[in-house]
Motif scaffolding. Structure first.
Motif, short mmCIF file in Angstrom:
data_model
loop_
_atom_site.label_atom_id
_atom_site.label_comp_id
_atom_site.label_asym_id
_atom_site.label_seq_id
_atom_site.Cartn_x
_atom_site.Cartn_y
_atom_site.Cartn_z
N ALA A 99 0.82 -1.21 0.00
CA ALA A 99 0.00 0.00 0.00
C ALA A 99 0.85 1.26 0.00
CB ALA A 99 -0.94 -0.01 1.20
N SER A 100 2.02 1.24 0.66
CA SER A 100 2.84 2.46 0.71
C SER A 100 3.32 2.83 -0.69
CB SER A 100 4.01 2.30 1.68
OG SER A 100 4.99 1.43 1.16
N LEU A 101 3.56 1.82 -1.54
CA LEU A 101 3.97 2.09 -2.92
C LEU A 101 2.78 2.52 -3.76
CD1 LEU A 101 6.35 -0.98 -3.35
CD2 LEU A 101 7.06 1.41 -3.23
N ALA A 102 1.67 1.78 -3.64
CA ALA A 102 0.48 2.11 -4.44
C ALA A 102 -0.02 3.51 -4.09
CB ALA A 102 -0.61 1.07 -4.20
N LEU A 103 -0.02 3.84 -2.80
CA LEU A 103 -0.49 5.17 -2.38
C LEU A 103 0.52 6.26 -2.72
CD1 LEU A 103 -2.23 4.51 1.05
CD2 LEU A 103 -3.32 5.23 -1.07
N CYS A 107 -0.44 9.57 -4.74
CA CYS A 107 -0.14 10.94 -4.31
C CYS A 107 0.43 11.74 -5.47
CB CYS A 107 0.94 10.97 -3.22
SG CYS A 107 0.46 10.34 -1.65
N SER A 108 1.31 11.08 -6.22
CA SER A 108 2.02 11.79 -7.27
C SER A 108 1.05 12.28 -8.34
CB SER A 108 3.08 10.87 -7.88
OG SER A 108 3.86 11.57 -8.81
N PRO A 113 0.81 15.78 -0.97
CA PRO A 113 2.05 15.33 -0.33
C PRO A 113 1.94 13.96 0.33
CG PRO A 113 1.03 17.10 0.94
CD PRO A 113 0.26 16.99 -0.34
N PHE A 114 0.73 13.56 0.72
CA PHE A 114 0.59 12.25 1.37
C PHE A 114 -0.81 11.71 1.14
CE2 PHE A 114 -1.19 15.05 4.57
CZ PHE A 114 -2.26 14.31 5.08
N MET A 115 -0.98 10.42 1.37
CA MET A 115 -2.31 9.80 1.39
C MET A 115 -2.45 9.09 2.72
SD MET A 115 -4.11 10.13 -1.49
CE MET A 115 -5.16 8.70 -1.60
N LEU A 148 1.27 8.47 4.36
CA LEU A 148 2.33 7.89 3.53
C LEU A 148 2.69 8.88 2.42
CD1 LEU A 148 0.75 4.38 3.35
CD2 LEU A 148 2.85 4.96 4.56
N PRO A 149 3.99 9.13 2.23
CA PRO A 149 4.40 10.23 1.35
C PRO A 149 4.35 9.89 -0.14
CG PRO A 149 6.33 9.16 2.23
CD PRO A 149 5.14 8.46 2.85
#
Lengths: 280, 294
Positions: A99-103, A107-108, A113-115, A148-149
């Motif tokens: 999830a940190s990668l998918a989110l 974000c991008s 800046p974060f989700m 998550l950034p």
């Protein structure tokens, strides 16, 4: 455009590179071999699940940071160069989950800046990721969330079965993070098995998951994902993966990477018999 | 119920126990390189849970029909999915959903008495003695499941079952400080090992022995666990596989024995891996065999 030109034009030392596919499945291995030939340095690699391609790039000394939720060789064991590089401190890790990668990619494209994620809470991730933070819902529900950034890729390198000359790419099987990488990276390189007409893309299921306006270079390299798979054309090559694991990396680089065209590579990797082995 | 089998391996015992956890209404997550789990789910489909649905992580695809377990042709099993358009979005939507995913088995490298797990590193994270491959989605999913998370390991020993202070990194959430996660999942339900079936005490959330496998001594279980387990006065014996379960597993679900790659080690495992590769490369039809109920 040739692969050599695509990599030399779009990949710079120090870039954050998004690699498509997952584990042993649909990895842009030919592009990774080209990066090794061009001796790129200091790359950060971001991929959903890393396998032999991350291990090769580390073996060749091209990588200084890895952002992946998992790096391994499936039933074949651990990724040897990855493991050694982390244990000796030669490569930094940004500890990631799926999830940190998918989110991060989400974000991008949302330019935030974060989700928030209602997960990771309770793990030790915050101890090793100073850039994530637990917070309470600012709207007042009392829910605890993890921020998550954003992940902004410099380059995305993706291997697909079909693309047209304009850069419309179609993925027959699982897309994973490839489409998010293509639409957020500053530059996107697509490597395809087959060059088709735009008209053909219209009739392929999923159509152009990678639309042409997000593609900067499209290169045709048949069997370019070898030794990983490219559904629906071929599966991964278990014999080559075993060979990789028992060969010293310098020897592997000499035998399979340096000064090898794609045809020479395929010949070295077993030629026609190898191709018959992996064809689906 | 057919008769209990007298001829089964400990790996088969584990696979059968995992299959028995599946309900007919489940959506079963099949990861990558976890053939034991895949075999267990397929066995469940062929026995008591014919309506369960595979959710292959290889694309977050949903597949209804059971096929033989395969090493090389996983994508051909998932190819006939009725949804095959996995993206990052599919990973995220699955997370808090009770409809898209209900049962998943995690295999921890380390586990503590509250079911917290580690798949990241052995030793300090900054300078690990061993860097493990990583936790993939466990950090996201472990605290979410409304039906709880399920754990298994064929290595029940004091390197795997460790006291809290020796768990080097929490990458999967069990019952932190003896309480369910604040994220809403009900926490780990069981740990199926080569020695026993373990679950958690309802009040203290500490790990307890639910049953020990036939032929296993409780002292062995105690000595193989690096913390104090709760041990009931009357220790039950695990119900062994039935003859039918073993026959299905060996003849239909996984005739190449791919599941054993998770159990064996060393030379024996290498030889089996070579044999599986050779046999699968010889297959002309690369769609793994479609299986039918009974």
């Amino acid at each position: 455009m040739s692969l050599e030109e695509a990599i030399s034009t779009y990949v710079q030392n120090g870039d954050l590179i998004g690699i498509g596919g997952l584990s042993f499945w649909r990895k842009p291995a030919s592009a990774c071999r080209e990066i090794i030939r061009q001796e790129k340095k200091d790359l950060s690699i971001c991929t959903f699940v890393g396998g032999i391609e991350v291990d090769m790039l580390i073996g060749a000394g091209c990588i200084s940071e890895v952002r992946a939720s998992f790096v391994g060789m499936e039933v074949f064991g651990m990724a040897p160069h990855y493991r050694k590089a982390v244990e000796t401190g030669k490569v930094n890790i940004s500890e990631e989950s799926e999830a940190s990668l998918a989110l991060g990619l989400k974000c991008s494209y949302l330019k935030v800046p974060f989700m928030p994620l209602k997960g990771i809470i309770g793990t030790d991730f915050p101890k090793v990721r100073k850039d994530i933070k637990q917070f309470e819902d600012p709207l007042g529900s009392g829910t605890q969330l993890m921020a998550l950034p954003k992940i902004d890729l410099d380059v995305a390198i993706l291997h697909v079965p079909y693309a047209d000359e304009f850069g419309n790419g179609n993925i027959a099987g699982a897309v994973w993070l490839d489409d998010d990488m293509a639409k957020t990276a500053k530059k996107t390189i697509i490597i395809c098995e087959k060059m088709v007409e735009t008209e053909d893309i219209r009739y392929l299921p999923g159509k152009a998951q990678l639309p042409m306006q997000t593609t900067d270079a499209v290169v045709k390299i048949p069997f370019g994902a070898h030794p990983t798979s490219c559904y629906p054309i071929y599966t991964f090559d278990p014999l080559h993966i075993k060979e990789y694991l028992k060969t010293d990396f310098e020897e592997y680089r000499k035998n399979y990477i340096l000064n090898k065209t794609n045809a020479q590579y395929l010949e070295e990797a077993g030629g026609a018999q190898m191709i018959l082995n992996i064809l689906l | 119920m057919s008769e209990y089998s007298k001829d089964y391996t400990i790996g088969e015992m584990m696979t059968v126990l995992m299959a028995r956890e599946v309900k007919d209404t489940d959506i079963m997550i099949v990861g990558v390189a976890t053939p034991c789990v895949w075999a267990a789910f397929t066995l469940a489909k062929l026995t008591h849970a014919p309506n369960a649905i595979y959710h292959y992580i290889m694309g977050n695809t949903f597949v209804f029909e059971p096929r033989q377990v395969s090493l090389l042709y996983l994508e051909m099993n998932t190819a006939r999915a009725y949804r095959f358009q996995n993206t990052g979005e599919c990973t995220l939507e699955s997370l808090p959903s009770d409809k898209l995913t209900t049962i998943e088995f995690f295999r921890p490298a380390q586990i503590d008495q509250y079911g917290n797990t580690n798949n990241i590193c052995i030793g300090d994270w900054n300078k690990p003695k061993i860097r493990l491959p990583g936790c993939a989605g466990i950090a996201d999913f472990s605290m979410f499941y409304s039906r709880g998370s399920f754990l298994y390991t064929p290595r029940h020993d004091t390197r795997t079952f460790v006291p809290i202070e020796k768990l080097y990194f929490i990458s999967g959430v069990g019952f932190p400080n003896g309480k369910p996660s604040i994220c809403g999942g009900v926490g780990p339900q069981c740990i199926i090992t080569n020695l026993a079936y373990l679950d958690f005490d309802e009040k203290s959330k500490r790990m307890k022995v639910a049953s020990i496998h036939p032929g296993i001594n409780i002292e062995t279980v105690k000595n193989s666990t690096g913390f104090d387990l709760i041990i009931p006065d009357n220790i039950k014996e695990t119900k062994p596989p039935t003859a039918k379960e073993i026959k299905l597993l060996r003849e239909k679900v996984d005739p190449l024995g791919i599941r054993k790659l998770e159990i064996l080690s060393g030379k024996e495992r290498e030889e089996l891996l070579d044999e599986i590769i050779e046999k699968e490369l010889e297959m002309e039809n690369r769609f793994p065999k479609l299986l039918h109920y009974n």
